[in-house]
Design an enzyme around this catalytic site. Structure first.
Site, PDB file in Angstrom:
ATOM      1  N   GLY A 127       0.813  -1.217   0.000  1.00 15.19           N
ATOM      2  CA  GLY A 127       0.000   0.000   0.000  1.00 15.19           C
ATOM      3  C   GLY A 127       0.846   1.267   0.000  1.00 15.19           C
ATOM      4  O   GLY A 127       0.540   2.218   0.730  1.00 15.19           O
ATOM      5  N   LYS A 128       1.896   1.285  -0.817  1.00 20.66           N
ATOM      6  CA  LYS A 128       2.720   2.498  -0.906  1.00 20.66           C
ATOM      7  C   LYS A 128       1.906   3.674  -1.413  1.00 20.66           C
ATOM      8  O   LYS A 128       2.068   4.801  -0.966  1.00 20.66           O
ATOM      9  CB  LYS A 128       3.875   2.294  -1.906  1.00 20.66           C
ATOM     10  CG  LYS A 128       5.059   1.566  -1.351  1.00 20.66           C
ATOM     11  CD  LYS A 128       6.281   1.789  -2.243  1.00 20.66           C
ATOM     12  CE  LYS A 128       6.076   1.385  -3.673  1.00 20.66           C
ATOM     13  NZ  LYS A 128       5.964  -0.030  -3.919  1.00 20.66           N
ATOM     14  N   GLY A 129       1.014   3.392  -2.386  1.00 23.55           N
ATOM     15  CA  GLY A 129       0.209   4.459  -2.981  1.00 23.55           C
ATOM     16  C   GLY A 129      -0.673   5.110  -1.933  1.00 23.55           C
ATOM     17  O   GLY A 129      -0.760   6.337  -1.836  1.00 23.55           O
ATOM     18  N   ILE A 142      15.428  -5.617 -10.403  1.00 23.83           N
ATOM     19  CA  ILE A 142      16.413  -5.169 -11.398  1.00 23.83           C
ATOM     20  C   ILE A 142      15.915  -3.928 -12.128  1.00 23.83           C
ATOM     21  O   ILE A 142      16.632  -2.949 -12.299  1.00 23.83           O
ATOM     22  CB  ILE A 142      16.688  -6.298 -12.409  1.00 23.83           C
ATOM     23  CG1 ILE A 142      17.483  -7.408 -11.732  1.00 23.83           C
ATOM     24  CG2 ILE A 142      17.444  -5.768 -13.635  1.00 23.83           C
ATOM     25  CD1 ILE A 142      17.758  -8.601 -12.599  1.00 23.83           C
ATOM     26  N   GLU A 143      14.646  -3.940 -12.539  1.00 24.04           N
ATOM     27  CA  GLU A 143      14.164  -2.829 -13.362  1.00 24.04           C
ATOM     28  C   GLU A 143      14.019  -1.512 -12.596  1.00 24.04           C
ATOM     29  O   GLU A 143      13.936  -0.449 -13.189  1.00 24.04           O
ATOM     30  CB  GLU A 143      12.858  -3.210 -14.054  1.00 24.04           C
ATOM     31  CG  GLU A 143      11.792  -3.670 -13.083  1.00 24.04           C
ATOM     32  CD  GLU A 143      10.570  -4.267 -13.782  1.00 24.04           C
ATOM     33  OE1 GLU A 143      10.643  -4.538 -14.984  1.00 24.04           O
ATOM     34  OE2 GLU A 143       9.558  -4.437 -13.095  1.00 24.04           O
ATOM     35  N   THR A 161      12.902  -6.555   7.353  1.00 26.96           N
ATOM     36  CA  THR A 161      13.094  -5.097   7.274  1.00 26.96           C
ATOM     37  C   THR A 161      14.592  -4.768   7.279  1.00 26.96           C
ATOM     38  O   THR A 161      15.065  -3.949   6.487  1.00 26.96           O
ATOM     39  CB  THR A 161      12.384  -4.410   8.457  1.00 26.96           C
ATOM     40  OG1 THR A 161      10.991  -4.658   8.331  1.00 26.96           O
ATOM     41  CG2 THR A 161      12.632  -2.910   8.486  1.00 26.96           C
ATOM     42  N   CYS A 190     -20.118   4.682 -19.357  1.00 28.73           N
ATOM     43  CA  CYS A 190     -19.345   4.457 -20.578  1.00 28.73           C
ATOM     44  C   CYS A 190     -19.919   3.256 -21.353  1.00 28.73           C
ATOM     45  O   CYS A 190     -20.987   3.363 -21.937  1.00 28.73           O
ATOM     46  CB  CYS A 190     -17.868   4.310 -20.234  1.00 28.73           C
ATOM     47  SG  CYS A 190     -16.802   4.711 -21.621  1.00 28.73           S
ATOM     48  N   PHE A 191     -19.262   2.106 -21.321  1.00 36.68           N
ATOM     49  CA  PHE A 191     -19.791   0.923 -21.984  1.00 36.68           C
ATOM     50  C   PHE A 191     -21.192   0.602 -21.450  1.00 36.68           C
ATOM     51  O   PHE A 191     -22.076   0.175 -22.196  1.00 36.68           O
ATOM     52  CB  PHE A 191     -18.850  -0.254 -21.694  1.00 36.68           C
ATOM     53  CG  PHE A 191     -18.999  -1.437 -22.615  1.00 36.68           C
ATOM     54  CD1 PHE A 191     -18.740  -1.325 -23.967  1.00 36.68           C
ATOM     55  CD2 PHE A 191     -19.377  -2.678 -22.110  1.00 36.68           C
ATOM     56  CE1 PHE A 191     -18.858  -2.431 -24.806  1.00 36.68           C
ATOM     57  CE2 PHE A 191     -19.494  -3.778 -22.938  1.00 36.68           C
ATOM     58  CZ  PHE A 191     -19.229  -3.657 -24.293  1.00 36.68           C
ATOM     59  N   HIS A 217     -16.478   8.929 -17.230  1.00 38.04           N
ATOM     60  CA  HIS A 217     -16.215   8.167 -16.004  1.00 38.04           C
ATOM     61  C   HIS A 217     -16.265   9.087 -14.778  1.00 38.04           C
ATOM     62  O   HIS A 217     -15.230   9.567 -14.323  1.00 38.04           O
ATOM     63  CB  HIS A 217     -14.837   7.497 -16.085  1.00 38.04           C
ATOM     64  CG  HIS A 217     -14.800   6.378 -17.064  1.00 38.04           C
ATOM     65  ND1 HIS A 217     -15.186   5.097 -16.747  1.00 38.04           N
ATOM     66  CD2 HIS A 217     -14.440   6.347 -18.365  1.00 38.04           C
ATOM     67  CE1 HIS A 217     -15.065   4.324 -17.803  1.00 38.04           C
ATOM     68  NE2 HIS A 217     -14.619   5.052 -18.811  1.00 38.04           N
ATOM     69  N   GLU A 244     -16.596   8.353 -11.780  1.00 32.56           N
ATOM     70  CA  GLU A 244     -15.926   7.773 -10.607  1.00 32.56           C
ATOM     71  C   GLU A 244     -14.502   8.304 -10.441  1.00 32.56           C
ATOM     72  O   GLU A 244     -13.955   8.286  -9.342  1.00 32.56           O
ATOM     73  CB  GLU A 244     -15.926   6.238 -10.675  1.00 32.56           C
ATOM     74  CG  GLU A 244     -15.021   5.599 -11.735  1.00 32.56           C
ATOM     75  CD  GLU A 244     -15.670   5.468 -13.110  1.00 32.56           C
ATOM     76  OE1 GLU A 244     -16.612   6.230 -13.422  1.00 32.56           O
ATOM     77  OE2 GLU A 244     -15.211   4.605 -13.896  1.00 32.56           O
TER      78      GLU A 244
END
Ligand code: GLN
Length: 542
Positions: free
Chosen positions: A16-18, A147-148, A190, A380-381, A514, A516
């Site tokens: 949950g970093k976001g 790595i990325e 950690t 939308c759809f 959208h 939302e």
């Protein structure tokens, strides 16, 4: 001069970093700072626009039409600060820009390398367009050691050094797992994670430790000792009752105080968190409950409808009720009589989607809502399928369909190839690149006075975010309106339908955009607030 907070993750993904970044942003904002949040994603896709919702969750669309990571949705919902194209970059985006420049000869024959060219491009992204922000929070996707992710970690390491003391703060989010056989919270993962971070030259200032139970003071001291972090900067992030409690919880644990002390701003005003206390307690103590069927495609993966899920909750907060979504894969309604299952719900929502699979089930769900007078919200759809349903069953257009699924006898929904965009006329190639053919971002709509939707917004002119290729075909407008489906919202040039409604129904609304994406817990989107209000009324009937 802006200050920068870097948020990295360790031990496991999905911590949950976001949300952590968003909640910290909200607390700093409550102290009077202007904040801005950004995300760097190490994957190679140029943007998340073409990524499967199964793998990546929802694609969050900004006003300026960028298709971004869903964490930007958390940022907006917690701070109310609109995000933009300048707030999300991926490895693919960075490399695409560099390779384009290289092909143009901009590097004048130099060898193009990760250091300095890629790291410079990352730093430039972080530092540019920060506007008025006092504090810019930058979340690095993935986990330390990937790595990325290395060029991103290297770039923020360099930046910390270049900015100098008091202008940057490194927060590392980790997990303390509880091992039941030992009866203990374990700090070793950690320690290893921080060791990995330090091996690439980053000493975290603050550790934010996720844990499902309180962290004993001894363990905090031990983590501080091994990780070279002051013990009061080892901050517990315990599982919260609901996400709206997180800003106040962080504040109670001293996270914002420590961030500001690292940033050399120890005298900032105490935060006013009353907004969050009210939301958390309203959400935590509902006075009733409504059941909403969400008839979609990616229903097993809740992240695929992240903003929708949260906007429903906001609608619940506005009405002091708990919203219980029933996620139903639309295909089930393709079996005869299966729609009867919808008898038990108080509202039916058909969200955005792509492709033919399950489309007939959505048409059937819209038909049930229309006939049985159950509140219906098509997004939308979902709006497109509702229009097809009305065309077939009220307007006598039996062959009504969408050309998204191939040729239709009556193309009530079709590909639009030319429209007025933000910067003049825009064209879309029928067979163009998948990534570049959508109507994306904020567009205005004019609402017909006296319509239900105009009452809901209490405004005539609105702006909402779009992400679609097909449009309801205006050539059928007259016939559909005669059948009882009113085109209550249209684009300012009158060429594109934006909203439809059935006046002779308790609540039947479809929107091509959208809504939302713009709903916030402290400012629930009116369409969700009033849809849930209609569901509450329905719950009293069934
Ligand atoms: N598939 C439809 C279109 O492209 C709807 C898209 C959506 O719901 N976001 O127009």
């Amino acid at each position: 001069m802006a200050r920068y907070v870097f948020i990295t993750g360790g031990v496991v993904s999905s911590l949950g970093k976001g949300l952590a970044a968003a909640a910290l942003g909200a607390v700093l904002q409550a102290r009077g700072f202007r904040v801005r949040l950004r995300k760097l994603d190490p994957y190679i896709n140029v943007d998340p626009g073409l990524m499967s919702p199964y793998q990546h969750g929802e694609v969050y669309v900004t006003d300026d039409g960028a298709e971004t990571d869903l964490d930007l949705g958390h940022y907006e919902r917690f701070t109310g600060v609109p995000t933009s194209r300048a707030d999300n970059a991926t490895t693919g985006r960075i490399y695409l820009d560099i390779i384009t420049k290289e092909r143009r000869g901009d590097y004048l024959g130099a060898t193009v390398q990760v250091i300095p060219h890629v790291t410079d491009a990352i730093k430039e992204f972080i530092l540019s367009d920060t506007g008025e922000a006092d504090v810019v929070l930058i979340e690095i996707g993935g986990t330390v050691g990937d790595i990325e992710g290395l060029p991103f970690f290297e770039a923020i390491r360099q930046l910390g050094n270049e900015l100098g003391p008091g202008r940057s703060c490194f927060i590392h989010l980790t997990l303390l797992p509880f091992i039941s056989s030992a009866g203990e919270l374990k700090t070793k993962p950690t320690q290893h994670s921080v060791k990995e971070l330090r091996s690439i030259g980053i000493q975290p200032d603050i550790l934010l430790c996720r844990s499902d139970r309180p962290i004993p003071a001894d363990e905090r001291r031990k983590i501080g000792l091994f990780c070279n972090v002051q013990p009061q900067r080892v901050i517990p992030a315990l599982d919260a009752g609901n996400i709206y409690e997180v800003p106040a919880q962080y504040h109670a644990e001293g996270l914002d105080r420590e961030v500001l002390s690292v940033l050399g701003l120890p005298d900032a005003a105490e935060p006013d968190l009353s907004r969050w206390h009210t939301i958390a307690s309203t959400y935590g103590h509902p006075e009733g409950e409504v059941r909403i069927a969400v008839v979609g495609k990616y229903v097993e993966i809740q992240d695929a409808y992240k903003s929708l899920r949260e906007a429903l909750d906001h609608g619940g907060i506005a009405n002091r009720v708990r919203v219980v979504p029933e996620w139903i894969p639309s295909e089930v309604f393709e079996a005869p009589d299966a729609v009867q299952r919808l008898e038990a719900v108080h509202g039916i929502l058909v969200p955005g989607g792509f492709g033919e699979r399950g489309a007939e089930g959505k048409v059937a769900a819209a038909g049930f809502a229309r006939e049985r007078k159950v509140p219906f919200f098509g997004i939308c759809f979902g709006m497109q399928m509702a229009v097809i349903e009305v065309a077939r069953h009220l307007a006598g257009l039996e062959g009504a369909g969408s050309t998204e699924f191939g040729p239709a006898v009556d193309p009530v929904v079709g590909l639009l190839t030319e429209w007025m965009g933000r910067e003049g006329r825009e064209k879309r190639k029928a067979g163009g690149d998948l990534g570049g053919t959508m109507r994306l971002g904020a567009y205005e709509a004019i609402l017909k006075s006296g319509s239900r939707i105009a009452q809901i917004y209490a405004r005539k002119r609105i702006s909402e975010r779009h992400r679609h290729r097909y449009e309801v075909n205006m050539a059928y407008r007259e016939r559909l309106e005669r059948a009882g489906l009113i085109f209550a919202g249209v684009s300012p040039d009158g060429l594109l339908p934006e909203t439809v409604e059935i006046p002779d129904h308790p609540w039947f609304i479809g929107v091509q955009f959208h809504p939302e994406l713009k709903s916030k817990p402290f400012d629930p989107h009116p369409l969700f607030a009033i849809f849930i209000e209609a569901a509450v009324a329905q719950s009293r009937l069934v």
